[in-house]
Motif scaffolding. Structure first.
Motif, PDB file in Angstrom:
ATOM      1  N   ARG A 232     -17.926   5.492  32.050  1.00  0.00           N
ATOM      2  CA  ARG A 232     -16.997   5.265  30.939  1.00  0.00           C
ATOM      3  C   ARG A 232     -16.099   4.089  31.255  1.00  0.00           C
ATOM      4  NH1 ARG A 232     -14.955  10.637  28.034  1.00  0.00           N
ATOM      5  NH2 ARG A 232     -14.175   9.013  26.684  1.00  0.00           N
TER       6      ARG A 232
ATOM      7  N   LYS B  25     -17.464   5.706  37.034  1.00  0.00           N
ATOM      8  CA  LYS B  25     -18.703   6.478  37.108  1.00  0.00           C
ATOM      9  C   LYS B  25     -18.377   7.829  37.708  1.00  0.00           C
ATOM     10  CE  LYS B  25     -23.428   6.328  38.773  1.00  0.00           C
ATOM     11  NZ  LYS B  25     -24.448   5.484  39.406  1.00  0.00           N
TER      12      LYS B  25
ATOM     13  N   GLY C   1     -24.849  11.621  36.107  1.00  0.00           N
ATOM     14  CA  GLY C   1     -23.523  11.572  35.498  1.00  0.00           C
ATOM     15  C   GLY C   1     -23.412  10.542  34.403  1.00  0.00           C
ATOM     16  N   LYS C   2     -22.188  10.070  34.198  1.00  0.00           N
ATOM     17  CA  LYS C   2     -21.885   9.151  33.107  1.00  0.00           C
ATOM     18  C   LYS C   2     -21.002   8.013  33.601  1.00  0.00           C
ATOM     19  CE  LYS C   2     -21.869  12.892  29.751  1.00  0.00           C
ATOM     20  NZ  LYS C   2     -21.079  13.634  28.782  1.00  0.00           N
TER      21      LYS C   2
ATOM     22  N   ASN D  55     -22.244  14.648  38.626  1.00  0.00           N
ATOM     23  CA  ASN D  55     -22.300  16.087  38.765  1.00  0.00           C
ATOM     24  C   ASN D  55     -22.775  16.367  40.196  1.00  0.00           C
ATOM     25  OD1 ASN D  55     -23.336  18.751  38.870  1.00  0.00           O
ATOM     26  ND2 ASN D  55     -23.536  18.772  36.646  1.00  0.00           N
TER      27      ASN D  55
ATOM     28  N   GLY E  33     -22.653   4.529  29.466  1.00  0.00           N
ATOM     29  CA  GLY E  33     -24.018   4.953  29.729  1.00  0.00           C
ATOM     30  C   GLY E  33     -24.080   6.319  30.367  1.00  0.00           C
ATOM     31  N   LYS E  34     -25.306   6.819  30.447  1.00  0.00           N
ATOM     32  CA  LYS E  34     -25.547   8.145  30.989  1.00  0.00           C
ATOM     33  C   LYS E  34     -26.777   8.065  31.873  1.00  0.00           C
ATOM     34  CE  LYS E  34     -26.179  12.831  29.282  1.00  0.00           C
ATOM     35  NZ  LYS E  34     -26.304  13.668  28.095  1.00  0.00           N
TER      36      LYS E  34
ATOM     37  N   SER F  76     -17.711   5.539  26.153  1.00  0.00           N
ATOM     38  CA  SER F  76     -18.791   5.798  27.095  1.00  0.00           C
ATOM     39  C   SER F  76     -19.690   4.567  27.150  1.00  0.00           C
ATOM     40  CB  SER F  76     -19.588   7.019  26.638  1.00  0.00           C
ATOM     41  OG  SER F  76     -20.651   7.254  27.517  1.00  0.00           O
TER      42      SER F  76
END
Length: 77
Positions: free
Chosen positions: A37, A51, A34-35, A54, A29-30, A27
């Motif tokens: 990876r 990326k 969302g996130k 949601n 970042g957040k 990962s």
């Protein structure tokens, strides 16, 4: 008498791509939606940043236009 080609074959960015084409790695970042990876393409071993957001949260916060604009900017890079 070396290898016939030393470059990996190009990825078809116009064709269908899904998560199963990649290994999910660490990962990065957040964010609010969302996130991010690091992923590795299974066939070519090339690393990419993925990326994912949601969608429900994005719609709830009325940020759909911002996400679409961000995607367009990244596509131009």
């Amino acid at each position: 008498m070396g290898a016939a080609c030393c470059r990996p074959e190009a990825i078809d960015f116009e064709g269908d791509v899904n998560l199963f084409h990649f290994f999910l790695l660490r990962s990065v970042g957040k964010g609010a939606f969302g996130k991010v990876r690091v992923v590795q393409h299974k066939k070519t071993k090339t690393l990419y940043a993925l990326k994912y957001i949601n969608k429900a949260k994005c719609e709830k916060m009325k940020a759909v236009a911002n996400i679409v604009q961000e995607r367009r900017l990244l596509e131009e890079s």
